[in-house]
Design an enzyme around this catalytic site. Structure first.
Site, PDB file in Angstrom:
ATOM      1  N   ARG A 199       0.862  -1.180   0.000  1.00  0.00           N
ATOM      2  CA  ARG A 199       0.000   0.000   0.000  1.00  0.00           C
ATOM      3  C   ARG A 199       0.903   1.236   0.000  1.00  0.00           C
ATOM      4  NH1 ARG A 199      -1.984  -3.716   3.652  1.00  0.00           N
ATOM      5  NH2 ARG A 199      -4.079  -4.537   3.184  1.00  0.00           N
ATOM      6  N   LYS A 222      -2.003  -2.490   7.697  1.00  0.00           N
ATOM      7  CA  LYS A 222      -3.446  -2.485   7.974  1.00  0.00           C
ATOM      8  C   LYS A 222      -3.847  -3.637   8.891  1.00  0.00           C
ATOM      9  CE  LYS A 222      -7.889  -2.303   5.516  1.00  0.00           C
ATOM     10  NZ  LYS A 222      -8.517  -2.318   4.176  1.00  0.00           N
ATOM     11  N   HIS A 274      -3.921   2.988  -5.064  1.00  0.00           N
ATOM     12  CA  HIS A 274      -4.200   1.571  -4.788  1.00  0.00           C
ATOM     13  C   HIS A 274      -4.165   0.736  -6.062  1.00  0.00           C
ATOM     14  CE1 HIS A 274      -5.135  -0.959  -1.402  1.00  0.00           C
ATOM     15  NE2 HIS A 274      -6.048  -1.617  -2.110  1.00  0.00           N
ATOM     16  N   ARG A 277      -1.112  -1.499  -6.229  1.00  0.00           N
ATOM     17  CA  ARG A 277      -1.219  -2.774  -5.510  1.00  0.00           C
ATOM     18  C   ARG A 277      -1.994  -3.793  -6.353  1.00  0.00           C
ATOM     19  NH1 ARG A 277      -0.988  -4.872  -0.195  1.00  0.00           N
ATOM     20  NH2 ARG A 277      -2.838  -5.983   0.567  1.00  0.00           N
ATOM     21  N   HIS A 300      -2.763 -10.301   3.230  1.00  0.00           N
ATOM     22  CA  HIS A 300      -4.189 -10.518   3.480  1.00  0.00           C
ATOM     23  C   HIS A 300      -4.364 -11.494   4.644  1.00  0.00           C
ATOM     24  CE1 HIS A 300      -5.380  -9.345  -0.924  1.00  0.00           C
ATOM     25  NE2 HIS A 300      -5.298  -8.295  -0.123  1.00  0.00           N
ATOM     26  N   TYR A 309      -8.240 -12.145  -7.467  1.00  0.00           N
ATOM     27  CA  TYR A 309      -7.340 -12.104  -8.618  1.00  0.00           C
ATOM     28  C   TYR A 309      -7.258 -13.446  -9.347  1.00  0.00           C
ATOM     29  CZ  TYR A 309      -5.838  -7.945  -6.073  1.00  0.00           C
ATOM     30  OH  TYR A 309      -5.814  -6.742  -5.417  1.00  0.00           O
TER      31      TYR A 309
END
Length: 327
Positions: A199, A222, A274, A277, A300, A309
């Site tokens: 990010r 995050k 973003h 990313r 994640h 994806y």
């Protein structure tokens, strides 16, 4: 049970619902008074009522928000922002006595914010914040009433468009940044995000101590978990030299947005840095990378996010050709 005490008084000692229920003990001057009290308590219990209910909880919604903040919010990265948001919601509702608030109060707030243009995702977050307050205080036994918003449904969201840059667009964007931006960091930050899937804020937070042994270590992420991603030797050396010279990266997101606008590349509303990313992740999968490795690289917490994806995998694309209807 009624028994006579050594003092000559008569004591009622009972549990209305057997062992483990609330114990009631009270003394009287006469056995008749004790008997009347015992009968009264048992009658109330049979009616599903307490003989001596606790005082009504008249704390207001903002009082509970403050309690939640002291117990939980103060430990969250965005705790103060959440509290400001919750206070705003409470003010809109008229800061009611918390135990009397109804779901309709939040529904009215949500309808008002939708008319103002607030996004559905933002309003779902607001509902989540309110639920967190009541659920947390229930767990801590700070309140003895149910969460009034537990049955309010979130707004169903359409799947967000996943945008990514082609190789030609990447080159065009980097050329635009090089020729247009006066910011000394934005070109390198863009390449870091493209090379690692970081990010923008994670890349900006890099310090020299985070650039070791051919890897970049991203902290204060995050998810709250640090992760390390290797980069090509040339880029690694350039990052080290840049950080030695400048001491760190300054805030450069605005410079990136200006360069992106100058490039003429069109992205869905609300997306800017973003996309870098998404671009890393999309090319990773299209070039044959596996989803579980990508999950670790992106940080994640579960693979569901990374599965967005999967449709870009070469095998998936070939299947679309091989198994299409023949006509």
């Amino acid at each position: 049970m009624i028994k006579k005490l050594p003092s000559g008084r008569w004591q009622v000692d009972l549990r209305t619902d057997g062992r483990g229920s609330r114990r009631i003990r009270k003394s009287f001057d006469s056995k008749a008074e004790a008997k009347r009290f015992e009968t009264y308590v048992l009658t109330k219990s049979a009616e599903g009522k307490e003989w001596n209910p606790s005082k009504a909880d008249n704390r207001r919604l903002k009082d509970l928000i403050q309690l939640w903040f002291n117990a939980k919010g103060v430990h969250l990265k965005d705790g103060e922002r959440r509290k400001r948001c919750l206070d705003t919601i409470a003010d809109f509702m008229g800061n009611p006595v918390a135990r009397t608030v109804k779901p309709a109060a939040f529904l009215a707030y949500r309808a008002h914010k939708i008319q103002e243009g607030a996004s559905k995702k933002t309003l779902n977050n607001h509902l989540g914040y309110l639920n967190a307050v009541f659920n947390q205080l229930n767990r801590l036994k700070e309140i003895d009433f149910d969460n009034p918003f537990r049955h309010v449904e979130s707004i169903r969201l359409d799947e967000r468009e996943l945008s990514w840059l082609t190789v030609e667009q990447i080159r065009h964007l980097l050329t635009t940044i090089e020729g247009f931006s006066q910011n000394p960091h934005v070109h390198l930050l863009t390449r870091i995000c493209l090379a690692t899937g970081a990010r923008w804020g994670e890349a900006e937070n890099l310090q020299l101590r985070h650039v070791q042994e051919g890897k970049l270590t991203f902290v204060n992420t995050k998810s709250g978990k640090s992760r390390s991603v290797p980069v090509a030797p040339e880029l690694f050396k350039e990052i080290q030299e840049h950080l030695k010279q400048h001491g760190g990266f300054s805030f450069s997101l605005s410079a990136f947005r200006r360069a992106l606008e100058k490039s003429g590349i069109q992205l869905p509303a609300g997306q800017s840095a973003h996309v870098l990313r998404h671009t890393f992740a999309s090319h990773f999968v299209m070039n044959g990378g596996d989803i579980l490795s990508l999950q670790k690289i992106l940080g994640h917490s579960n693979v569901t996010m990374t599965m967005r994806y999967s449709h870009l995998a070469p095998s998936h694309l070939l299947d679309a050709i091989q198994y299409r209807p023949v006509f």
